[in-house]
Scaffold this motif. Structure first.
Motif, PDB file in Angstrom:
ATOM      1  N   GLU A  54       1.094  -1.202  -0.037  1.00 36.55           N
ATOM      2  CA  GLU A  54       0.027  -0.098   0.120  1.00 36.55           C
ATOM      3  C   GLU A  54       0.788   1.222  -0.005  1.00 36.55           C
ATOM      4  OE1 GLU A  54      -3.429   1.837  -0.566  1.00 36.55           O
ATOM      5  OE2 GLU A  54      -3.279  -0.280  -0.372  1.00 36.55           O
ATOM      6  N   ALA A  55       1.895   1.196   0.710  1.00 35.36           N
ATOM      7  CA  ALA A  55       3.017   2.461   0.642  1.00 35.36           C
ATOM      8  C   ALA A  55       3.480   2.612  -0.707  1.00 35.36           C
ATOM      9  CB  ALA A  55       4.017   2.145   1.745  1.00 35.36           C
ATOM     10  N   ILE A  56       3.740   1.610  -1.357  1.00 40.30           N
ATOM     11  CA  ILE A  56       4.411   1.833  -2.795  1.00 40.30           C
ATOM     12  C   ILE A  56       3.212   2.182  -3.584  1.00 40.30           C
ATOM     13  CG2 ILE A  56       5.262   0.396  -4.509  1.00 40.30           C
ATOM     14  CD1 ILE A  56       6.462  -1.634  -2.666  1.00 40.30           C
ATOM     15  N   LYS A  57       2.209   1.737  -3.536  1.00 40.51           N
ATOM     16  CA  LYS A  57       1.028   2.407  -4.429  1.00 40.51           C
ATOM     17  C   LYS A  57       0.905   3.510  -4.117  1.00 40.51           C
ATOM     18  CE  LYS A  57      -4.022   1.572  -4.823  1.00 40.51           C
ATOM     19  NZ  LYS A  57      -5.283   0.924  -4.015  1.00 40.51           N
ATOM     20  N   LYS A  58       0.795   4.318  -2.844  1.00 43.80           N
ATOM     21  CA  LYS A  58       0.740   5.500  -2.462  1.00 43.80           C
ATOM     22  C   LYS A  58       1.954   6.312  -2.988  1.00 43.80           C
ATOM     23  CE  LYS A  58      -2.186   5.399   1.674  1.00 43.80           C
ATOM     24  NZ  LYS A  58      -2.196   5.929   3.185  1.00 43.80           N
TER      25      LYS A  58
ATOM     26  N   LYS B 106      -4.772  17.041   3.031  1.00 41.92           N
ATOM     27  CA  LYS B 106      -5.951  16.706   3.335  1.00 41.92           C
ATOM     28  C   LYS B 106      -6.572  15.562   2.457  1.00 41.92           C
ATOM     29  CE  LYS B 106      -7.228  21.927   3.305  1.00 41.92           C
ATOM     30  NZ  LYS B 106      -7.905  22.845   2.234  1.00 41.92           N
ATOM     31  N   PHE B 107      -5.705  15.390   1.167  1.00 37.79           N
ATOM     32  CA  PHE B 107      -6.116  14.101   0.439  1.00 37.79           C
ATOM     33  C   PHE B 107      -5.888  12.671   1.101  1.00 37.79           C
ATOM     34  CE2 PHE B 107      -4.166  10.994  -2.637  1.00 37.79           C
ATOM     35  CZ  PHE B 107      -5.630  11.029  -3.256  1.00 37.79           C
ATOM     36  N   TRP B 108      -4.718  12.733   1.828  1.00 37.34           N
ATOM     37  CA  TRP B 108      -4.625  11.276   2.204  1.00 37.34           C
ATOM     38  C   TRP B 108      -5.599  10.896   3.239  1.00 37.34           C
ATOM     39  CZ3 TRP B 108      -2.359   8.420  -1.052  1.00 37.34           C
ATOM     40  CH2 TRP B 108      -1.575   8.911  -2.032  1.00 37.34           C
ATOM     41  N   PRO B 109      -5.953  11.764   3.991  1.00 34.41           N
ATOM     42  CA  PRO B 109      -6.905  10.894   5.068  1.00 34.41           C
ATOM     43  C   PRO B 109      -8.077  10.519   4.241  1.00 34.41           C
ATOM     44  CG  PRO B 109      -5.848  12.960   6.070  1.00 34.41           C
ATOM     45  CD  PRO B 109      -5.399  12.745   4.500  1.00 34.41           C
TER      46      PRO B 109
END
Length: 160
Positions: free
Chosen positions: A48-52, A68-71
């Motif tokens: 998931e970290a790689i995807k992010k 604002k976006f990531w949450p």
């Protein structure tokens, strides 16, 4: 170009670590003070970290947008995971006739579509509509590139 190459190398190293971890290895570390085992990040969390990282690179968010976006994106992912869990249970408990299962499958697809519509509206509150659309496109591109690499028999490294 140098920055992109550096990011690719970092991600390749991370994936090599994932592959090594999947092969087994040393047991989890013991937390001596509490008596509990400390947990390493799971492969899913690393993935998931790689995807992010991939999505983040594609979106090129400002620090204010990212805050604002990531949450909001994490909420979206949590809701998608819940629907995926229901969908998996539906498929595991399949009725031999299949009619009810098919109807439930269609309802899960509709729920996913509604989630995407809802979160697209949330994302355009944070960033321009072009970038909000790019969130979904980046997710699809990430999955397709990963599948393509798996089909080619390559190591499952993230696309860049």
């Amino acid at each position: 170009m140098y920055k992109l190459t550096r990011i690719v190398l970092i991600l390749l190293c991370m994936c090599a670590g994932l592959m090594a971890n999947a092969q087994g290895g040393r047991p989890a570390l013991q937390n001596r003070g509490m008596g509990n085992r400390m947990r390493k990040p799971t492969v899913a969390k690393r993935f998931e970290a790689i995807k992010k990282g991939y999505i983040s690179q594609r979106l090129a968010l400002t620090p204010e947008q990212a805050a604002k976006f990531w949450p909001t994106y994490d909420e979206y992912q949590d809701e998608l995971e819940y629907v995926a869990k229901l969908r998996k249970e539906n498929n595991a408990n399949a009725d031999p006739s299949g009619t009810d299962q098919f109807d439930r499958e269609l309802s899960y697809q509709a729920r996913i579509t509604n989630l995407q519509k809802h979160y697209y509206g949330e994302f355009i509150k944070i960033m321009p509509p072009e970038k909000a659309n790019l969130v979904f496109k980046s997710e699809r591109d990430f999955k397709f590139e990963l599948l393509r690499r798996l089909k080619e028999g390559r190591e499952a490294t993230p696309p860049m």
